[in-house]
Enzyme design. Structure first.
Site, short mmCIF file in Angstrom:
data_model
loop_
_atom_site.label_atom_id
_atom_site.label_comp_id
_atom_site.label_asym_id
_atom_site.label_seq_id
_atom_site.Cartn_x
_atom_site.Cartn_y
_atom_site.Cartn_z
N SER A 134 0.89 -1.25 0.01
CA SER A 134 -0.16 0.17 0.01
C SER A 134 0.69 1.38 0.11
O SER A 134 2.10 1.26 0.56
CB SER A 134 -0.92 0.06 1.33
OG SER A 134 0.03 0.29 2.53
N LYS A 135 0.52 2.30 -0.71
CA LYS A 135 1.17 3.51 -0.54
C LYS A 135 1.20 4.20 0.64
O LYS A 135 2.35 5.05 0.61
CB LYS A 135 0.67 4.38 -1.67
CG LYS A 135 -0.67 5.09 -1.46
CD LYS A 135 -1.14 5.89 -2.30
CE LYS A 135 -2.64 6.50 -2.17
NZ LYS A 135 -3.08 7.32 -3.46
N ARG A 136 0.59 3.80 1.71
CA ARG A 136 0.60 4.47 2.98
C ARG A 136 2.05 3.97 3.69
O ARG A 136 2.77 4.47 4.51
CB ARG A 136 -0.40 4.11 3.98
CG ARG A 136 -1.70 4.37 3.47
CD ARG A 136 -1.92 5.91 3.76
NE ARG A 136 -3.20 6.26 2.97
CZ ARG A 136 -3.17 7.11 1.89
NH1 ARG A 136 -2.18 7.99 1.65
NH2 ARG A 136 -4.18 7.45 1.34
#
Length: 511
Positions: free
Chosen positions: A252-254
């Site tokens: 995930s880009k988080r």
RNA sequence: GGCCCCUUCGACUAGCGGUUAGGUCACCACCCUUUCAAGGUGGCGGCACGAGUUCGAAUCUCGUAGGGGUCACCA
């Protein structure tokens, strides 16, 4: 039957490494079997739709060198390749299901559905649509729909038994039908859901192998039910392992940089990214870890896909990129790729031979294309910035610099042997150790203490630049005596650059 | 929580009944060396656990545990 695979990204943001990953495997499989690879844009979510995302997706694949045989750009016999342009097709197909009584119109409002879930929760029941709309007579469904009443169209799924399918990588997977609630096929805005559109499109586009991420496993029975409802033959399903964050959760880009464009901007090569992605879950039969796209295609066999979710390891990516920079691509190619970066950074390139020498000597130190610019700017400027360390080395070696400025100015041929001779002779005659001579020189020539071999530097920079830089380093030092305090070494570190810059104009006139 | 998938060094993986369990990244040491790298050599470190099948299990079966995914009018 020719193999047809596809990648079906949705244009909702920055093109994702996961898309590149799944695209790569689909591409490899299609190519390996002389089949076709289709790129289809799944833009049925108008909430999350981003106008420029489609272009970026196309650009990403172009950059990677993965060319779809059919796509919105390339066209093809099975278009359109954007789902938003296929609405009539879905309409026609949903009518079939409606008429067959396999699908029905459902009119529950969001509040109603929410209340339903709440009650299910309280009573400890399974969460999900309970099929309450199935009992509404068809005539009434149609009448209310004709009245313009908002509604969705759902698939009536069996309540008992189970739905099974064969996964190419995992064998048979069976899921109880009570796990499958009546899924929405057409949303109230008239657009199809993924479940419906992907089945219709895959069938119409002749897709034989659906290779997609593992997250789709549990909804595959919905798709199977749809294929059955239409009387279509099932494609082969292969669910690829999910790329993972360092904590093992789904990428995930988080938690990780998932943007392909971002890696590109960081100076990662498309070949290296592809190679890296290929080793996520797949391996060459001969164990090779560095290989090209074509080599992967030639050897690709899904049986060699391992199913554990691979962690996306930046360090390994960067290392691989370094391998490509110094061992895989030839010197000219690296120079070619680095040229625009130097120019963007304000270092115009007009001497290809010089650039080649620079790249040659910087290569062993570079992991990314950007490293060349970050570490090699001093090759292309007239006025150097000195790091704090460099200033100290220069200050401590003024005599050496003066001597060598003279020695080198008398040297006719600036080749490595001649340079080495000068340096060796000088060190011997003064009984000086190498670092005492070479470090001041390195600092004067580059403004830093981390740089290639001094001999290389002198040979590449050439007589004129070398003498100018030594001279300037010396005059810079004599006009900045306060810098020579040996005590405040660490404290001064962050000030080093601004200080150096501030002083440069003072010496400037000759430049 | 239900359901589904997965499980070899810290990470990526090889292995597909008999191996001193191999390689790569990372890490450590040494060598090379003019700084930083690169390179060379060596090292650390693993079959989640428990049963079973078998003469023999990392490899086959079943449990347990752990991890992940999924349970939307998002894909």
């Amino acid at each position: 039957m020719t193999v047809v695979t596809r990648i079906a990204p949705s244009p909702t943001g920055d093109p994702h490494v996961g898309t590149a990953y799944v695209g790569l495997f689909n591409y490899a499989y299609a190519r390996r079997h002389g089949g076709r690879f289709v790129l289809r844009i799944e833009d049925t979510d108008r909430e999350r739709y981003q106008a420029d995302a489609e272009t970026h997706i196309l650009e990403m694949f172009a950059w990677l060198g993965i060319a779809p045989d059919e796509s919105p750009l390339a066209g093809g016999p099975n278009g359109p390749y954007k789902q938003s342009e296929r609405l009539e097709i879905y309409q026609a197909h949903i009518d079939q299901l409606l008429n067959a009584g396999v699908a029905y119109r459902a009119f529950e409002t969001e509040e109603e559905l929410e209340a339903m879930r709440k009650e299910q929760k309280q009573r400890g029941l399974k969460l999900g649509y309970d099929g309450r709309g199935r009992t509404l007579p068809k005539e009434e469904q149609d009448a209310r729909a004709n009245n313009g009443e908002p509604h969705v169209i759902r698939l009536a799924t069996p309540d008992e038994g189970e739905t099974a399918f064969d996964d190419l990588l995992r064998g048979q997977i069976a899921i109880g039908n009570d796990e499958i609630r009546d899924p929405v096929l057409i949303k109230s805005d008239g657009y199809p859901t993924y479940h419906f559109a992907n089945v219709v499109d895959d069938h119409l586009m002749g897709v034989t192998h659906v290779m997609r991420a593992e997250e789709w496993v549990t909804s595959t029975p919905i798709h199977v039910l749809l294929y059955q409802a239409f009387g279509w033959t099932l494609p082969t399903f292969a669910h690829l392992p999910l790329l993972r964050n360092p904590d093992k959760s789904k990428i995930s880009k988080r938690k990780l940089d998932t943007s392909v464009a971002s890696y590109r901007e960081q100076g990662i090569l498309p070949e290296a990214l592809l190679n890296f992605l290929a080793t996520m879950g797949w391996s060459m039969p001969d164990g090779r870890e560095v290989f090209t796209l074509d080599e992967m295609v030639d050897a690709f066999d899904p049986a060699r896909i391992s199913l554990g979710g691979p962690v996306f390891d930046l360090k390994k990516l960067r290392h691989l990129n370094g391998v490509y920079l110094r061992d895989v691509l030839d010197l000219e190619e690296v120079a070619r790729r680095v040229t625009p970066l130097f120019e963007q950074a304000g270092y115009p390139q007009d001497d290809p031979e010089y650039l080649l020498d620079v790249v040659d000597v910087l290569r062993p130190r570079a992991e990314t294309l950007n490293d060349f610019v970050d570490q090699g700017g001093y090759f292309f400027v007239d006025t150097l910035d000195y790091t704090d360390d460099a200033r100290k080395r220069i200050a401590g070696g003024q005599q050496v610099l003066e001597d060598l400025e003279r020695e080198l100015s008398m040297l006719d041929v600036f080749d490595e042997d001649a340079i080495d001779d000068v340096l060796e002779d000088y060190m011997r005659s003064r009984e000086l150790k190498k670092p005492a001579v070479l470090m001041p020189l390195r600092a004067a020539l580059t403004g830093t203490t981390n740089a290639p071999s001094v001999t290389d530097l002198i040979a590449i920079l050439g007589r004129s630049r070398v003498l100018t830089r030594i001279g300037r380093a010396l005059s810079d030092m004599t006009s900045s005596l306060p810098d020579d305090h040996p005590s405040d070494e660490d404290a001064a570190e962050t000030e080093a650059k601004p200080k150096a810059k501030a002083k440069d104009p003072a010496q400037g006139p000759s430049a």
